[in-house]
Design an enzyme around this catalytic site. Sequence first.
Site, PDB file in Angstrom:
ATOM      1  N   GLY A 466       0.986  -1.529   0.050  1.00 61.38           N
ATOM      2  CA  GLY A 466      -0.561   0.228   0.289  1.00 61.38           C
ATOM      3  C   GLY A 466       0.784   1.609  -0.182  1.00 61.38           C
ATOM      4  O   GLY A 466       0.486   2.188  -0.240  1.00 61.38           O
ATOM      5  N   LYS A 615       3.548  12.877  -2.456  1.00 56.48           N
ATOM      6  CA  LYS A 615       2.175  12.333  -1.985  1.00 56.48           C
ATOM      7  C   LYS A 615       1.891  10.877  -1.357  1.00 56.48           C
ATOM      8  O   LYS A 615       1.240  11.170   0.018  1.00 56.48           O
ATOM      9  CB  LYS A 615       1.991  12.410  -3.088  1.00 56.48           C
ATOM     10  CG  LYS A 615      -0.075  12.670  -3.380  1.00 56.48           C
ATOM     11  CD  LYS A 615       0.026  13.065  -5.112  1.00 56.48           C
ATOM     12  CE  LYS A 615      -0.652  14.113  -5.158  1.00 56.48           C
ATOM     13  NZ  LYS A 615      -1.669  13.962  -6.597  1.00 56.48           N
ATOM     14  N   LYS A 683      15.077   7.806   4.882  1.00 56.75           N
ATOM     15  CA  LYS A 683      14.915   7.045   5.696  1.00 56.75           C
ATOM     16  C   LYS A 683      13.442   6.421   6.029  1.00 56.75           C
ATOM     17  O   LYS A 683      11.875   6.538   4.974  1.00 56.75           O
ATOM     18  CB  LYS A 683      15.250   7.752   7.275  1.00 56.75           C
ATOM     19  CG  LYS A 683      16.948   8.042   7.260  1.00 56.75           C
ATOM     20  CD  LYS A 683      17.060   8.550   8.686  1.00 56.75           C
ATOM     21  CE  LYS A 683      16.427   9.988   9.259  1.00 56.75           C
ATOM     22  NZ  LYS A 683      17.392  10.020  10.658  1.00 56.75           N
ATOM     23  N   GLY A 684      12.534   4.862   6.292  1.00 44.54           N
ATOM     24  CA  GLY A 684      11.430   4.662   6.381  1.00 44.54           C
ATOM     25  C   GLY A 684      10.546   5.845   7.646  1.00 44.54           C
ATOM     26  O   GLY A 684      11.100   6.854   8.084  1.00 44.54           O
ATOM     27  N   GLU A 687       6.665   2.827  10.210  1.00 47.57           N
ATOM     28  CA  GLU A 687       6.252   2.165  11.436  1.00 47.57           C
ATOM     29  C   GLU A 687       6.234   3.710  11.983  1.00 47.57           C
ATOM     30  O   GLU A 687       5.119   3.858  12.930  1.00 47.57           O
ATOM     31  CB  GLU A 687       7.534   1.928  11.690  1.00 47.57           C
ATOM     32  CG  GLU A 687       8.178   0.882  10.802  1.00 47.57           C
ATOM     33  CD  GLU A 687       7.312  -0.076  10.617  1.00 47.57           C
ATOM     34  OE1 GLU A 687       6.203  -0.348  11.341  1.00 47.57           O
ATOM     35  OE2 GLU A 687       6.878  -0.960   9.402  1.00 47.57           O
TER      36      GLU A 687
END
Lengths: 722, 208
Positions: A466, A615, A683-684, A687
């Site tokens: 997703g 976005k 970076k992620g 989470e």
Amino acid sequence: MGIDKKSEPLNRVDGRAKVTGKAKYFAEFEVPGVTFCVMVTSAITRGTVATINTKTAERAPGVLAVFTHLNMPAIPGWAEQGNNSKLPSGGEKYRMLGSNKILFNGQPIALVIADTLERAQHAASLVTATYNKAAHNTDLLKNKEKAAMPPRLGDYSRGTDKDAHNTAPVKLKADYTVPVEVHNPMELAGILAFWEGDDKLTVYAKTQGVKSTQRTLASAFKIDEKNVQVHSEFVGGGFGMGLRTWPQEVAVAAAALKLKKPVKLVMTREQMFTLVGYRPYTIQHISMGATQDGQLTGIYHEATAETASYDDFTEGAVSMTRFMYACPNVTTKYRIVPLDRGVPIWMRGPGEATGAFALESAIDEMAYKVNMDPLQFRLKNFAETDPERNKPFSSNNLKEAYQLGSEKIGWAKRNPAPASMKDGEWLVGYGMSTGVFGAHRGESTCRAQLNTDGTLVLQSATSDIGPGTSTAMVQIAHEVTGLPIEKIRFELGNAAFPPSGSQGGSATVSSVGSAVYDVCTALKGILTEAGLTFDNGAVKPAAGKSDSLQDVLSKQNKTFFEVTKSSKGGEEQGKYSMYSFSIHFAEVRVHPGTGVVRVKRVVTVADSGRIVSPKTAASQMIGGVTGGIGMALTEEGVIDHRFGRFVNNNLADYHVPVSADVPHIETIFIDKPDPYTNPMGSKGMGEIALIGFSAAVANAVYHATGKRIRELPITPDKVLSA
Amino acid sequence: MDDQLKNEEHTGTSRRSFLKKSSLITALALTPDPVLKAAEKGVDEQIASAIETMPLNVMINGVKQSVRIEPRVTLLDLLRERLHLTGTKKGCDHGQCGACTVHVDGERVNSCLTLALTTEGREVTTIEGLADGDNLHPMQEAFLEHDGFQCGYCTPGQIMSAVCCIREGHASTPEEVREYMSGNICRCGAYSNIVDAIMDVKQGGKKV
């Protein structure tokens, strides 16, 4: 090296397929002769199946087979039985339909396969069983004495004064509870499996890891990995539940082999609560010490979480406490309690979402104890370097994030005294929290193919549950090559593509994106050798050359250039401590008469390096906050421990947030490249969007009411009785 | 429930026994071998399925569909498993999530709670029938532009619901949209963008 400019917001490259209904999820592929599998599940929680009557079901119209422990085809990779030696309790391994033993409620006791879905459903209702019940334990609170050290997560301690949290001038001791939460992606889990011969398996799967599903199935059937083809192009949400190939999925493949027919399983929503993992019920104790002027001197954080009797699930619930604040003495412990439950699995913000609720609530409580603004208290105890590893952060813009977020929400304008602000009859409260998650990067491989017509096709065996993986990858390729977006296609969800890791731990852009970056860079080199160059959105002859891409390919008797590159982090990974950070600010309304809490406004700030796809990244932050609203206010899997069964295993009674629960959410990105994480400087994000948010709400409820709720979710009864 | 199950079981057994017996009687009277073989091959099942199904004529996305189905088949399973219109999604089968939302005679319904036979002679529109050829419906455009989705699984249901939300006159304010779109769950949490998309279409004034 690296991309230095800011990225443009881009509509999803697969968006059109999603808004027109053309995107195909696993259960939607047309396979000739497909048959339908429905599972019958255990009505008891521990014991054995004494008798099981399948005769009536077998005679029902359209039924092809009913498999129970008495006739389930053997799964060679499951042959090894015995106990799980890693587990403190040494529990027996779970082998679905491998014996008559029941290890948890809702465990499948029969697979019914028929030629239509309705016939399979009806026949499943005709299977009857009797049981020998044994006593069961599903309640963590009643089994705390069984808590044991997990095999994979040791205790942590730093500092010379282990007792500082007990002896400090200002002390806080509090217990926090996070209940069972269930991922509940909108798409129901399952699998569609068929064989060619007895050694070539094809599956359409709902998985976050096409390669891991391929490996699991290959090892279950002891066949070559190359002979297992996994398709998973579109996945209707995962949030962690797709990080495992679940036993029932393997069992369906076994049934397909036995019947020599394609078999499709679409689980029920009810089964999604018991057979595809959950966030484990976790109780946490925090003891914190500080000086009168607000310097942390010691933190003790102990988490105790449930796991299955047959598996040692562990997560990093106490990880954040070890490095988040500059505190000289820190001790953390994580304990697991094996219960008669299905096994948990990582759920969005795994570990940290649980731990951050406790730590960031405790930080707020301590700030009030030392009469400091919670924001100032965090700044006073700010860790400039990672105190756990004694390393610099690869990048850390938290101070800027605190400032931007607090300005946007109007933090300084609030009256900081609890229960001091009102809007009509509603109490008004502001709360904040910090979220953090490791900025991971794994090894990933990508293949690039530049066609005669100047289109670029990229392939990697990653997934997209997703977040918009393809969109981000196309954006990276666009930024490296300059080719227009519409000339680039990124293909994923196919185990035959070059390998990548699973989509988990917020590592996809960092891992797969690096491979895309590297393969596009390599492609530039190939073009240079061939006398070509990417120039202004097209492949053109290099300076002083005249042959076009078509000419060059034709002279080399090729229809495309191709190159495959593998990419992984280097020594920088050992030199720096790499984390993504988020700051959440929440404004709530609490009704003093009913105890209802409404989230009125949210500002969420991400310090997650350079934003590759603005976005979709914004949507990810909004989505994380929305999940956080559920965690804070409504989500709780309730088990009736007398029976070991869920009482709210459906979407009417397990309350995930709906539109009316969610206000407008403002997102802010620091958007500064991290110099060390990967070539994009990213970076992620998946989470950190959720981690910590529940504490921001709990802290806002405290500010609104003066009541501290330490047990999620913050339901009206808790607000009224606190 | 138990009684009901027993009855169904009883009926099922009788029907099959009857077919088997009649096969046997005929077989004894005529040539036993081929007929018994036919029974083994499930000819009785084929006869049974012909008896158990009923005709359905329904317009789906402007195309007349004439099928024979069992009365217990839901509109959702008819669409997904028989007509392969898989844009309509199954998320709960209990009318709790809205992923299966379609229009029946222009009104939004949960297709998982709609027995297919009840749509006899009616018009059904699914997500596949919303666009005008290659030209997306304004709501589809708005969802794309506002990124009103992530995984995309709830999206067809959200869009079908959103169109009716405006048609019903329930999109005057973002707050009203939130209330009237709360039957459609989005676990990825795109609500904020979905509300923006719907308000955009409403304010754009195009016919939905």
